[in-house]
Design a protein around this motif. Structure first.
Motif, PDB file in Angstrom:
ATOM      1  N   GLY A 128      74.978  12.733  54.074  1.00  0.00           N
ATOM      2  CA  GLY A 128      75.685  12.331  52.875  1.00  0.00           C
ATOM      3  C   GLY A 128      74.755  11.715  51.853  1.00  0.00           C
ATOM      4  O   GLY A 128      73.874  10.912  52.206  1.00  0.00           O
ATOM      5  N   TYR A 129      74.970  12.071  50.600  1.00  0.00           N
ATOM      6  CA  TYR A 129      74.117  11.548  49.527  1.00  0.00           C
ATOM      7  C   TYR A 129      74.991  11.138  48.356  1.00  0.00           C
ATOM      8  O   TYR A 129      75.845  11.903  47.894  1.00  0.00           O
ATOM      9  N   GLY A 158      78.498   2.317  43.245  1.00  0.00           N
ATOM     10  CA  GLY A 158      77.305   1.751  43.872  1.00  0.00           C
ATOM     11  C   GLY A 158      76.141   1.700  42.909  1.00  0.00           C
ATOM     12  O   GLY A 158      75.991   2.554  42.034  1.00  0.00           O
ATOM     13  N   ASN A 159      75.283   0.688  43.095  1.00  0.00           N
ATOM     14  CA  ASN A 159      74.111   0.554  42.241  1.00  0.00           C
ATOM     15  C   ASN A 159      72.830   0.929  42.970  1.00  0.00           C
ATOM     16  O   ASN A 159      71.729   0.609  42.534  1.00  0.00           O
ATOM     17  N   SER A 160      72.964   1.601  44.117  1.00  0.00           N
ATOM     18  CA  SER A 160      71.777   2.069  44.843  1.00  0.00           C
ATOM     19  C   SER A 160      72.100   3.407  45.488  1.00  0.00           C
ATOM     20  O   SER A 160      73.270   3.736  45.731  1.00  0.00           O
ATOM     21  N   ASN A 161      71.037   4.144  45.740  1.00  0.00           N
ATOM     22  CA  ASN A 161      71.216   5.442  46.372  1.00  0.00           C
ATOM     23  C   ASN A 161      71.688   5.284  47.817  1.00  0.00           C
ATOM     24  O   ASN A 161      71.264   4.359  48.519  1.00  0.00           O
ATOM     25  N   SER A 162      72.524   6.196  48.238  1.00  0.00           N
ATOM     26  CA  SER A 162      72.951   6.255  49.631  1.00  0.00           C
ATOM     27  C   SER A 162      72.510   7.603  50.179  1.00  0.00           C
ATOM     28  O   SER A 162      72.939   8.655  49.696  1.00  0.00           O
ATOM     29  N   ASN A 163      71.645   7.534  51.168  1.00  0.00           N
ATOM     30  CA  ASN A 163      71.041   8.752  51.717  1.00  0.00           C
ATOM     31  C   ASN A 163      71.075   8.621  53.246  1.00  0.00           C
ATOM     32  O   ASN A 163      70.160   8.083  53.859  1.00  0.00           O
ATOM     33  N   ASN A 204      67.316   5.168  52.681  1.00  0.00           N
ATOM     34  CA  ASN A 204      67.045   4.246  51.581  1.00  0.00           C
ATOM     35  C   ASN A 204      67.166   2.781  51.996  1.00  0.00           C
ATOM     36  O   ASN A 204      67.286   1.899  51.147  1.00  0.00           O
ATOM     37  N   ALA A 205      67.166   2.500  53.298  1.00  0.00           N
ATOM     38  CA  ALA A 205      67.268   1.114  53.755  1.00  0.00           C
ATOM     39  C   ALA A 205      66.023   0.344  53.352  1.00  0.00           C
ATOM     40  O   ALA A 205      64.902   0.864  53.415  1.00  0.00           O
ATOM     41  N   ASP A 206      66.230  -0.920  52.939  1.00  0.00           N
ATOM     42  CA  ASP A 206      65.104  -1.734  52.492  1.00  0.00           C
ATOM     43  C   ASP A 206      64.589  -2.649  53.586  1.00  0.00           C
ATOM     44  O   ASP A 206      63.585  -3.355  53.383  1.00  0.00           O
ATOM     45  N   GLY A 207      65.256  -2.711  54.728  1.00  0.00           N
ATOM     46  CA  GLY A 207      64.795  -3.553  55.828  1.00  0.00           C
ATOM     47  C   GLY A 207      65.157  -5.005  55.664  1.00  0.00           C
ATOM     48  O   GLY A 207      64.808  -5.829  56.524  1.00  0.00           O
TER      49      GLY A 207
END
Length: 911
Positions: A595-596, A631-636, A678-681
């Motif tokens: 999903g994107y 959303g304000n960020s990509n979901s990948n 796209n997780a930032d950790g």
């Protein structure tokens, strides 16, 4: 030869002077009747001589004279007056049919017909069967009586039926003409009543007078458990019974319960209007009371209304309105409205309190045959959050333990156009009884247009990537309201209402890949409309961020993409045909999804969160909307799922069957996780916890076992915060089990499968369908019984002992493990048991209890007993421990006609 074959000579002679006036000669005429008339005329005038022309033989003349005399007699009939006495009419107006086994004797002298042994007589609407029947057809009466057998016991009692009325007396005397009757020791049934009288006088078809009568609802009229004794009764079948002094007798012992007169309405209709007598009770906090008194209105065959009320001497009162309605092949439902004004203690005391509570319930269902393309249903349960905890007329523990009241009213319609269009309009309500927060949608509009395949040819075949491309349109509109219990049904509840709509157009297709893989892909476009947004600014005067509502239309638009790929793998392990377990079949269904969703930063603004303006934060003006903010960020994200089922083939215990038996080892065993590219950790992590769940059925599918666990691959620090380090790299195992749970439900019974008990009212109140939390008691309705009538067949064999004791048991076990922050402990471990048993054919007992192994205490416990007293019913419910401890005792007549004859005593529930 007669006189009319010769010439006749008639001489006319005056009777006074004997003077002969003339002689007339009659010649033969063709019409003898005319000759007779003329001769009669002359004889009337007084003709003295009539002689024939043939005078040679005197004998012939003499014969002619005799014939004329007879003619004269005929002609004088008119001068005789008609008798005024009417001829006697037949004594019966119809045909009488009769028969007898031994003989049927007719006595012509006494006008009697006697029928002996198994005699039967049928006349018009009268049917009479008896040992002996005597019919007096001169007096229009019939007598019937019984016979003695060789042992001196009376048998073959009369059975008299006229129309819908039936009487079984010792003897009867009935008049066919007047329709009156005298009946000795009559026995008859009228609705639920059974009536016996020493002497009964039947005036006509609609009025009976009884002397020395008893009436009851017991099955055995000759040996009833109870009856009402009276000496004078006027009985109108199908309408009413009016009595004189009436005394209630129980077990042949007269009681002090007596009435100077009594009136019992009777009707062939299903229900009639009438008073509902209240029951007496007392409470330490509210004083003496009269409860559950009111009136029942049988408004029509399609709907009714029951109005009930309570009153306490300290001023507390309650009102209830209950109505049920139905129309065959159309709809059915019921409405309950309850209101209670509760006052505790006395004004001026420290424990004095006053509050109003209410509850509204509505259930409606529409018959699908009424309109196949539309439906309407309702399931409403709303009111005060504390109603089921504080009501003085409800003992529903399941409702007390449930924290949510929910309602739904929906209407849907399908338009059979091309493409098909489906619409629905729904109003929902969800109420938390602990926080007293209410969420409502008034209403929700849903509409969708069926899938359209633009690339399908005329043959209609959908095969391949292109031809399976389809799109549809969906609309969702809502008016959302969030309020509290105190503002419910007040204008203020609409102050913060939110209105919005979401449009979506998904475009998708599916196809086969490499023959064994099923693939699908979807692109989705969404547009959200809102009637208000927000604006955040920092207010220097208040030194805080202020959020203001901005009224006006606004919208945002998003799009996303998703796809999936899956297959099915079958595996079979054969152990041999001679083995007990012949084979095990394993079915795996792995799938991968992707999903994107891109970032929609353009719908975000910033605001200063302090006075200096150095701290800048982002927000979306669509925050707090019904459908959320973009959303304000990509979901990948890539998702992984694996489902498994295990099935075995075993040798059937039944040797006559040739095919092996299939049994399910595991209904499902599922694994699922996902990876975020796209997780930032920091705020999000790449791998999501692995969720494991499964379930199976054991012991001939009577035990359901479900289990689940959450496995986290990341480690946590000493404060319990998750780190972006794998647990195995931190010195731990591959996964860290953060939670696990298992539930077990087991139901067994030695009873035959019967219709499931109707617990619809219990579930509408918020309780359970089973009785693990006890059986709810609607204290204003004690008609519900554990006896359902199926016991009667078993009880026909023995009265006091039943070799087979019917019983059932339900067991529920729950285990929960928690280790989110290294607590590593069992946070929930409890068992609940409910058991019911027929102690004797007339005694039922049950218990609901449980034990909490974590809290180390007994959970809710209820004991219940019920005794079938034939025409009476007695039950006792006792909750001995806990905050809801109480007891309730009831004894009363089963019959609905005399349901007001009861005694009910209960304790006050500790709230």
């Amino acid at each position: 030869m007669t006189i009319f074959d010769k010439k006749l000579y008639v001489s006319l002679t005056c009777q006074k002077t004997s003077h002969i006036f003339t002689k007339i000669v009659f010649k033969p005429l063709h019409t003898n009747l005319f000759n007779i008339v003329l001769l009669s005329f002359f004889l009337t005038l007084g003709c003295g001589k009539v002689y024939s022309q043939d005078t040679n033989k005197k004998k012939k003349a003499t014969n002619a004279s005799k014939q004329l005399d007879s003619i004269k007699t005929i002609t004088t009939i008119d001068s005789i007056k008609v008798d005024s006495i009417k001829p006697k009419k037949a004594f019966l107006d119809g045909k009488v049919k009769y028969k007898a086994k031994d003989y049927a004797k007719i006595d012509q002298k006494r006008k009697l017909i006697t029928l002996y042994n198994e005699a039967e007589l049928y006349y018009q609407d009268v049917e009479l069967k008896s040992g002996i029947i005597v019919l007096d057809y001169e007096k229009n009466e019939v007598y019937a009586g019984r016979l003695k057998d060789s042992a001196g016991v009376y048998t073959q009692y009369p059975n008299f039926k006229q129309g819908a009325s039936a009487v079984e007396p010792d003897s009867i005397r009935f008049n066919f003409k007047t329709k009156k009757a005298l009946i000795w020791n009559s026995r008859s049934e009228q609705g639920e009543f059974r009536i016996k009288a020493n002497i009964t006088k039947k005036e006509n078809d609609s009025v009976y007078f009884l002397k020395g009568a008893r009436f009851t609802t017991a099955k055995d009229i000759d040996n009833p458990e109870y009856y009402f004794q009276t000496n004078k009764v006027k009985f109108i079948p199908g309408k009413k019974v009016i009595t004189g002094l009436t005394n209630m007798v129980i077990a042949d012992v007269p009681t002090p319960i007596a009435l100077p007169f009594a009136y019992f309405p009777m009707s062939s209709e299903k229900s009639i209007s009438g008073l509902i007598l209240p029951s007496y009770n007392d409470s330490n906090t509210r004083g003496f009371s009269l409860q559950n008194g009111g009136y029942y209105f049988a408004l029509s065959d399609n709907y009714d209304l029951t109005v009930l009320g309570d009153y306490y001497t300290n001023g507390s009162y309650a009102m209830r309105f209950e109505s049920a309605y139905a129309k065959r092949y159309k709809y059915r439902g019921n409405i309950n409205i309850r209101f209670e004004n509760l006052i505790s203690s006395e004004r001026g005391y420290p424990d004095y309190s006053k509050q109003n509570i209410y509850n509204i319930q509505w259930s409606h269902s529409k018959d699908t045959k009424a309109s196949p393309n539309s439906s309407f249903s309702a399931s409403v349960n709303m009111g005060s959050s504390k109603y089921f905890k504080q009501s003085i007329n409800q003992a529903n523990i399941g409702s007390n333990l449930n924290n949510t009241l929910s309602s739904s009213v929906s209407y849907s319609k399908t338009f059979n156009t091309l493409p098909q269009i489906r619409t629905s309009l729904t109003a929902t309500h969800s109420q938390n009884t602990q926080t007293q927060v209410i969420n409502m949608t008034l209403p929700t509009l849903e509409a969708s247009v069926d899938r359209i395949y633009p690339f399908v040819g005329k043959n209609g075949v959908k095969k391949g990537f292109i031809k399976n491309i389809n799109f549809q349109y969906n609309l969702s509109g809502k008016n959302s309201i969030v309020t509290t219990d105190s503002l419910f049904f007040k204008p203020q509840m609409f102050d913060n209402a939110k209105i919005g709509a979401k449009h979506s157009i998904p475009i998708s297709t599916n196809f086969k890949l490499f023959k064994y893989f099923s693939a699908s892909t979807t692109a989705n476009y969404q547009e959200v409309w809102q009637t208000s947004t927000i604006n955040k600014t920092y207010d220097t005067e208040q030194s805080k961020v202020v959020e203001k509502a901005v009224n006006g239309f606004d919208a945002y638009r998003t799009y996303s993409f998703s796809s999936s790929l899956g297959t099915t793998i079958y595996g079979t392990f054969n152990f041999g045909e001679d083995k007990k377990i012949k084979a095990i079949r394993h079915v795996m269904r792995p799938s991968v999804s992707y999903g994107y969703t891109p970032s929609f930063e353009k719908y975000y603004d910033t605001y200063a969160s302090d006075a200096s303006g150095t701290i800048i934060k982002e927000y979306s003006r669509f925050e707090g909307g019904i459908f959320g903010a973009p959303g304000n960020s990509n979901s990948n994200i890539v998702g992984f799922d694996l489902s498994n089922t295990f099935e075995a083939k075993v040798t059937d215990k039944d040797s006559t069957k040739t095919e092996p038996k299939k049994i399910m080892l595991l209904n499902n065993l599922n694994f699922s996780t996902s990876y975020n590219f796209n997780a930032d950790g920091i705020t999000s992590f790449a791998w999501q916890p692995l969720r494991v769940s499964g379930g199976t059925q054991l012991l001939d599918n009577k035990m359901n076992v479900n289990f689940g666990a959450t496995l986290n691959p990341y480690a946590i620090d000493n404060s319990g915060k998750q780190m972006n380090i794998f647990n195995i790299d931190n010195g731990g195992s591959l996964f860290r089990m953060t939670s696990a749970n298992m539930t077990l439900n087991y139901s067994i019974s030695n009873k035959e499968k019967s219709k499931k008990e109707d617990n619809s009212q219990n579930t509408r109140n918020g309780g359970r369908e089973d009785d693990l939390f006890g059986r709810s008691n609607d204290l204003n309705d004690q008609r519900k019984s554990q006896f359902d009538g199926s016991e009667e067949k078993d009880n026909e064999i023995t009265e006091f002992f039943n070799a087979k004791l019917p019983w059932d048991m339900t067991l529920a076990y729950s285990l929960t493990y928690g280790n989110a922050m290294r607590e590593n402990k069992i946070i929930g471990n409890s068992i609940m048991i409910s058991a019911n048993m027929d102690i004797t054919p007339k005694w039922k007992g049950g218990i609901s209890t449980g034990y909490d192994f974590v809290q180390k205490g007994v959970t809710f416990t209820q004991l219940r007993f019920e005794r079938d007293l034939l025409s009476w019913r007695m039950d006792f419910n006792w909750t001995p421990i806990g905050p809801y401890s109480n007891w309730n005792f009831f004894i009363g007549i089963k019959s609905g006609v005399l349901s007001d004859i009861k005694w009910n005593k209960r304790s006050t529930i500790n709230r």
